[in-house]
Design an enzyme around this catalytic site. Structure first.
Site, PDB file in Angstrom:
ATOM      1  N   ILE A   1       8.889  23.958 -19.961  1.00 37.86           N
ATOM      2  CA  ILE A   1       9.066  25.337 -19.530  1.00 37.86           C
ATOM      3  C   ILE A   1      10.424  25.876 -19.944  1.00 37.86           C
ATOM      4  CG2 ILE A   1       9.310  26.841 -17.505  1.00 37.86           C
ATOM      5  CD1 ILE A   1       7.237  25.160 -16.090  1.00 37.86           C
ATOM      6  N   GLU A   2      11.452  25.063 -19.842  1.00 37.10           N
ATOM      7  CA  GLU A   2      12.808  25.555 -20.088  1.00 37.10           C
ATOM      8  C   GLU A   2      13.110  25.707 -21.580  1.00 37.10           C
ATOM      9  OE1 GLU A   2      15.898  23.803 -17.613  1.00 37.10           O
ATOM     10  OE2 GLU A   2      14.339  23.020 -16.299  1.00 37.10           O
ATOM     11  N   MET A   3      13.120  24.610 -22.333  1.00 31.67           N
ATOM     12  CA  MET A   3      13.449  24.704 -23.753  1.00 31.67           C
ATOM     13  C   MET A   3      12.332  24.193 -24.650  1.00 31.67           C
ATOM     14  SD  MET A   3      17.543  23.813 -23.404  1.00 31.67           S
ATOM     15  CE  MET A   3      18.146  24.583 -24.902  1.00 31.67           C
TER      16      MET A   3
END
Length: 477
Positions: free
Chosen positions: A267-269
């Site tokens: 989800i983040e990177m």
């Protein structure tokens, strides 16, 4: 005549019972140990503190009688949520270090004379700490805090100051005195802003931790790749070097571990594994050359990438705030109302969790010690997610559910929205919530809240990177 005798006998018997019972309760209260640690343990055990402040308390037989159970149940639950004294006693007996947050809790409870609570003393006469026992607690607190302060000031090249021992908090060190590898620092700064660490080259570390926005993104849920959003508010990266563990749920032990998380988060990177990240970075000639110059034959690895970022992040210390100056001896650095706010901050137990130089980050505490967290989530009106479980999400231990790493309060006036879920838009609201859920005072006065907020505004410090613009470096074209 018989009735008169009965009337006389009854009060005499009651007085006798009270005298005998009080004698029983006060017996064994003498301190026989000679070492301070052992004396402190005797104070805890003699005064029945473990009746509430333990994972599995052992109630007296009469506490189980109808009518008495409810009298104690709430206090036993809240007591354990507030501090696990059984753990503290075990740490002392095993020669382990006691957390400075627990030290501060014991000091403030003694200063406020809040323990034991009235429900306990009603049936445990004589259980209040006497003056000798209070002095033992104060001496023990000073010994533990002195050891902590000496270790901290030695590590960060600070001059020892007696004020640091007498207070639950202390000033931040000057990051310009830290021994760092400048080449790694510059590489880490560039990597912190390099979008090539994300799978679609749109997100960098600075996307959620903008240095010119006090190291955070002013969002309740941070945005990752592909317009995805996480389930928690990103804390500031400033002063994170002082955290005992990283992330809200403590799943990484240090800055290097924390730096390794987001790139491999879908989800983040966006990457699935660090193998994929390293393969991509090794295809970039500029990065290959820089890593070879700094790390030699090891080149680009997960270890070297995260090591460089951590080397840079340790310098994100915002010292020299008005409150730092006040603690260092400049009594003109704060106004009288700000000083009053600090005293209220301590008196109302804020400084029993928000301790140390960073004023937080030293322990994991329940969100909801005096009022159950179910009320908090019910009023929020949205479903709980995995991030709402706190430390439990990392350890899987039931007693860790809803324990969160205490956020550090440095620059807190600038890091809204507040709370782990970013639900509080004003700092005043956040202060009132903490009073309601985690202190004995459910509804503080407007004056108390106002002065505490004034004090919190004195925690805004300085750092050369606070003006560093959030721009990606070496962005993949």
């Amino acid at each position: 005549m018989k009735n008169k005798k009965i009337l006389i006998i009854i009060p005499v018997a009651l007085v006798a019972f009270v005298a005998v019972y009080a004698g029983i309760m006060l017996s064994g209260r003498g301190i026989t140990a000679t070492e301070l640690d052992a004396q402190f343990v005797q104070v805890i055990e003699n005064n029945g503190c473990l009746q509430c402040h333990a994972a599995e308390p052992d109630p007296f037989w009469y506490q189980k009688l109808p009518g008495f159970t409810g009298l104690f149940e709430r206090d036993m639950t809240n007591g354990y949520r507030s501090i696990d004294l059984e753990k503290v006693v075990n740490q002392i007996n095993n020669g382990e270090t006691v957390n400075i947050a627990d030290v501060a809790k014991l000091e403030q409870a003694t200063l406020n004379n809040d323990m034991p609570v009235i429900q306990y003393t009603v049936v445990h006469w004589g259980s209040d700490l006497n003056s000798n026992e209070q002095q033992i607690v104060y001496d023990w607190v000073r010994e533990k805090r002195t050891a902590h302060v000496q270790a901290f000031t030695s590590k960060y090249n600070m001059a020892m100051n007696d004020v640091f021992v007498s207070e639950p908090v202390m000033p931040l060190p000057d990051p310009t005195t830290f021994a760092v590898d400048q080449a790694k620092v510059q590489l880490g700064l560039d990597l912190f802003h390099d979008t090539r660490l994300s799978i679609d080259s749109t997100v960098s570390c600075a996307s959620c931790h903008a240095l010119d926005n006090v190291g955070q993104d002013s969002s309740n849920h941070s945005r990752g790749v592909g317009t995805q959003f996480g389930g928690i508010s990103a804390p500031s990266v400033y002063n994170a070097v002082f955290n005992v563990q990283q992330f809200w749920n403590g799943r990484e032990p240090d800055l290097q571990g924390q730096a390794g998380g987001p790139p491999a988060n879908p989800i983040e990177m966006g990457y699935e594994t660090w193998d994929d990240i390293i393969a991509h970075l090794r295809s970039q000639p500029d990065l290959v050359a820089r890593f070879a110059e700094i790390y030699g034959a090891e080149g680009i690895t997960k270890n070297t990438v995260t090591d460089a970022i951590a080397e840079f992040e340790q310098l994100l210390v915002t010292n020299n705030s008005p409150f730092d100056k006040y603690l260092m001896g400049d009594k003109t650095a704060l106004t009288s109302e700000e000083v009053q706010g600090y005293e209220l901050f301590k008196k109302n137990y804020c400084a029993t969790c928000h301790v140390g130089a960073s004023m937080g980050g030293q322990s994991f505490e329940k969100l909801g010690t005096v009022l159950d967290i179910a009320v908090y989530y019910g009023e929020r009106g949205t479903e709980q997610n995995g991030d709402d479980q706190g430390l439990f999400g990392f350890t899987g231990i039931e007693e860790d559910r809803y324990k969160f790493k205490v956020p550090n309060l440095r620059n807190v006036a600038l890091t809204g929205p507040w709370m782990h879920d970013g639900t509080h838009i004003t700092l005043e609201d956040a202060v009132r919530t903490m009073f309601r859920f985690n202190t004995p005072t459910a509804e503080p006065s407007d004056d108390t809240v106002e002065k505490i907020v004034l004090f919190l505004n004195t925690l805004n410090g300085e750092n050369e990177y606070l003006d560093y613009k959030n721009v990606p470096s070496n962005k993949l074209r």
